[in-house]
Design a protein around this motif. Structure first.
Motif, mmCIF file in Angstrom:
data_model
loop_
_atom_site.group_PDB
_atom_site.id
_atom_site.type_symbol
_atom_site.label_atom_id
_atom_site.label_comp_id
_atom_site.label_asym_id
_atom_site.label_seq_id
_atom_site.Cartn_x
_atom_site.Cartn_y
_atom_site.Cartn_z
ATOM 1 N N VAL A 11 0.871 -1.169 0.000
ATOM 2 C CA VAL A 11 0.000 0.000 0.000
ATOM 3 C C VAL A 11 0.908 1.220 0.000
ATOM 4 C CG1 VAL A 11 -1.755 1.268 1.274
ATOM 5 C CG2 VAL A 11 -1.837 -1.217 1.196
ATOM 6 N N ILE A 12 0.867 1.984 -1.084
ATOM 7 C CA ILE A 12 1.781 3.118 -1.205
ATOM 8 C C ILE A 12 0.992 4.417 -1.173
ATOM 9 C CG2 ILE A 12 3.536 4.217 -2.645
ATOM 10 C CD1 ILE A 12 4.417 1.535 -3.547
ATOM 11 N N THR A 13 1.206 5.188 -0.129
ATOM 12 C CA THR A 13 0.580 6.506 -0.042
ATOM 13 C C THR A 13 1.464 7.496 -0.789
ATOM 14 O OG1 THR A 13 1.801 6.988 1.962
ATOM 15 C CG2 THR A 13 -0.390 6.026 2.261
ATOM 16 N N VAL A 14 0.936 8.692 -1.008
ATOM 17 C CA VAL A 14 1.719 9.705 -1.725
ATOM 18 C C VAL A 14 2.973 10.045 -0.918
ATOM 19 C CG1 VAL A 14 1.684 12.037 -2.675
ATOM 20 C CG2 VAL A 14 -0.368 10.644 -2.789
ATOM 21 N N SER A 15 2.838 10.187 0.405
ATOM 22 C CA SER A 15 4.019 10.582 1.192
ATOM 23 C C SER A 15 5.071 9.477 1.167
ATOM 24 C CB SER A 15 3.652 10.976 2.621
ATOM 25 O OG SER A 15 2.850 9.993 3.189
ATOM 26 N N ARG A 16 4.652 8.226 1.194
ATOM 27 C CA ARG A 16 5.630 7.140 1.108
ATOM 28 C C ARG A 16 6.342 7.164 -0.261
ATOM 29 N NH1 ARG A 16 4.541 0.594 1.580
ATOM 30 N NH2 ARG A 16 6.480 -0.024 0.580
ATOM 31 N N HIS A 17 5.553 7.413 -1.287
ATOM 32 C CA HIS A 17 6.117 7.440 -2.635
ATOM 33 C C HIS A 17 7.172 8.542 -2.755
ATOM 34 C CE1 HIS A 17 5.827 8.252 -7.096
ATOM 35 N NE2 HIS A 17 6.164 6.993 -7.031
ATOM 36 N N ILE A 18 6.829 9.723 -2.243
ATOM 37 C CA ILE A 18 7.803 10.831 -2.325
ATOM 38 C C ILE A 18 9.021 10.514 -1.467
ATOM 39 C CG2 ILE A 18 8.185 13.284 -1.846
ATOM 40 C CD1 ILE A 18 5.246 13.709 -2.400
ATOM 41 N N MET A 19 8.782 9.957 -0.279
ATOM 42 C CA MET A 19 9.890 9.635 0.626
ATOM 43 C C MET A 19 10.850 8.659 -0.056
ATOM 44 S SD MET A 19 9.023 8.921 4.547
ATOM 45 C CE MET A 19 8.722 7.182 4.318
ATOM 46 N N GLU A 20 10.269 7.661 -0.733
ATOM 47 C CA GLU A 20 11.129 6.668 -1.399
ATOM 48 C C GLU A 20 11.930 7.306 -2.526
ATOM 49 O OE1 GLU A 20 8.642 3.258 -2.227
ATOM 50 O OE2 GLU A 20 8.643 2.687 -0.107
ATOM 51 N N GLN A 21 11.286 8.268 -3.215
ATOM 52 C CA GLN A 21 12.027 8.961 -4.280
ATOM 53 C C GLN A 21 13.093 9.870 -3.688
ATOM 54 O OE1 GLN A 21 9.092 10.831 -6.872
ATOM 55 N NE2 GLN A 21 9.193 9.055 -8.196
ATOM 56 N N GLU A 22 12.760 10.514 -2.562
ATOM 57 C CA GLU A 22 13.711 11.460 -1.958
ATOM 58 C C GLU A 22 14.924 10.750 -1.362
ATOM 59 O OE1 GLU A 22 11.478 13.998 0.672
ATOM 60 O OE2 GLU A 22 11.068 15.431 -0.944
ATOM 61 N N ARG A 23 14.751 9.478 -0.989
ATOM 62 C CA ARG A 23 15.886 8.723 -0.444
ATOM 63 C C ARG A 23 17.052 8.698 -1.422
ATOM 64 N NH1 ARG A 23 12.728 4.212 1.971
ATOM 65 N NH2 ARG A 23 12.137 5.236 3.879
ATOM 66 N N MET A 24 16.677 8.781 -2.718
ATOM 67 C CA MET A 24 17.733 8.780 -3.744
ATOM 68 C C MET A 24 18.404 10.150 -3.831
ATOM 69 S SD MET A 24 15.950 6.608 -6.745
ATOM 70 C CE MET A 24 14.238 6.539 -6.395
ATOM 71 N N HIS A 25 17.831 11.151 -3.112
ATOM 72 C CA HIS A 25 18.392 12.512 -3.148
ATOM 73 C C HIS A 25 18.660 12.963 -1.709
ATOM 74 C CE1 HIS A 25 17.451 13.090 -7.416
ATOM 75 N NE2 HIS A 25 16.430 12.313 -7.143
ATOM 76 N N PRO A 26 19.863 12.690 -1.198
ATOM 77 C CA PRO A 26 20.128 12.990 0.208
ATOM 78 C C PRO A 26 19.986 14.469 0.552
ATOM 79 C CG PRO A 26 22.074 12.019 -0.907
ATOM 80 C CD PRO A 26 20.979 12.068 -1.895
#
Ligand code: AFP
Length: 341
Positions: A11-26
């Motif tokens: 179950v992917i919420t918008v905040s989880r999705h952004i967080m996962e993308q942001e992990r690639m951008h420290p």
């Protein structure tokens, strides 16, 4: 489009999705994620009112006229106010601009200014509300022009070309409420689940078909178009792909017409015409955000000649023609209007 992640047990919420993308951008500060969260909060409140529109005295005209010369309906005002109030105090934005307001919307003096700029069309397609047709909210986010400033944003901050957007998206209030957005890393769709109060990922990495067989245009304007546009539409009416004639679909609510085009492919046109020589739709609140989403999904968006994303706005409420959709269909339109079919 990939299999919905929920089908894979996630179950992917918008905040989880952004967080996962942001992990690639420290270097990411999380501010962007908060900004999108606040837009979604406003979206949930707007969708609640839209869904009650038939029950309450919320529908109907106020009798006022907005700066586009259109009648303002009560839900437009509500959506406009809701978005502004959900975002004015966050310290994330330095200025906003709305399709409903003549001038830019400053951040109140008592709140800090941030590094982002938000342009929005609070309730697009609102003349369709009485008929229970899907309507939507469109938004476009830029970074402020002077990254070192912490003062109020200006008109210029709001009037940046489409290619400088850092995010664009829309909420469509239809048979379900959906968010579709891009930050330049694919286009993703989330469907609102009212039982948990969250937007959950339902459409991962949406790709627009390279060619589609649906065209969408207000054919009532046929006699007002230039010869190339008329020839193109006549071609679609008479030819179509072999064995599969084109279908014509026009809702008159841009978010809904675009959403269908994004998912099924084809072409949406609001060309310039004799009545609206610069086009009817607004560059900053409608054309540029949808062009960003369309291009990210593999489609094309032009004003008849130039890519929408390249247009340097000279006015806050600048209008533009919009031809948007599957790459092959838009190229075919260009071939007709350039006289090379
Ligand atoms: P409203 O918000 O006044 O309903 O306008 C809708 C809109 O801006 C856009 O959503 C439609 O694609 C377009 O206008 C429809 O315009 P026509 O009525 O001229 O076809």
């Amino acid at each position: 489009m990939g299999v919905s992640p929920q089908m894979k047990g996630k179950v992917i919420t918008v905040s989880r999705h952004i967080m996962e993308q942001e992990r690639m951008h420290p270097e990411a500060t999380g501010e962007f994620s908060a900004l999108l969260g606040d837009i979604l909060l406003a979206g949930k409140i707007i969708q609640r009112e839209v869904s009650k529109a038939g029950l309450l005295d919320a529908i109907g005209k106020t009798g006022q006229v907005n700066i586009q010369g259109e009648e303002v309906m009560k839900l437009d005002e509500f959506a406009n106010r809701t978005l502004y109030q959900a975002l004015d105090h966050t310290g994330l934005l330095c200025v906003m601009a709305s399709e409903e307001d003549e001038s830019i919307l400053p951040i109140p003096k008592e709140y800090p200014c941030g590094k982002y700029v938000l342009n929005f069309d609070p309730l697009d397609g609102s003349s369709n509300i009485d008929a229970n047709v899907s309507i939507g909210t469109i938004f476009s986010i830029h970074k402020r022009l002077d990254p070192g400033s912490d003062g109020p944003g200006t008109d210029k901050d709001c009037m940046q070309p489409g290619h400088r957007q850092v995010c664009a998206g829309y909420l469509v209030y239809g048979s379900s409420t959906m968010l579709v957005y891009t930050t330049g890393k694919g286009v993703h769709g989330f469907t609102y689940d009212p039982s948990v109060g969250e937007f959950l990922m339902s459409h991962e990495n949406i790709r627009m078909p390279k060619r589609g067989s649906i065209y969408s245009v207000n054919e009532g304007n046929f006699s007002l178009w230039d010869a190339g546009t008329r020839a193109y539409i006549e071609h679609l009416r008479s030819e179509g792909p072999p064995g599969h004639p084109y279908k014509s679909r026009y809702i008159g609510s841009l978010v809904a017409d675009f959403h269908r085009t994004l998912l099924y492919g084809g072409i949406f046109l609001y060309p310039a015409d004799r009545k609206s020589p610069n086009g009817k739709l607004r560059l900053l609140y409608e054309c540029a955000p949808l062009a960003f989403i369309c291009e990210e999904a593999g489609g094309m968006a032009i004003d008849g000649k130039r890519p929408i994303m390249d247009i340097e706005p000279s006015k806050l409420h600048q209008r533009s023609a919009l031809i948007i959709g599957s790459e092959d269909n838009v190229k075919e339109y260009l071939a007709f209007t350039e006289g090379k079919p």
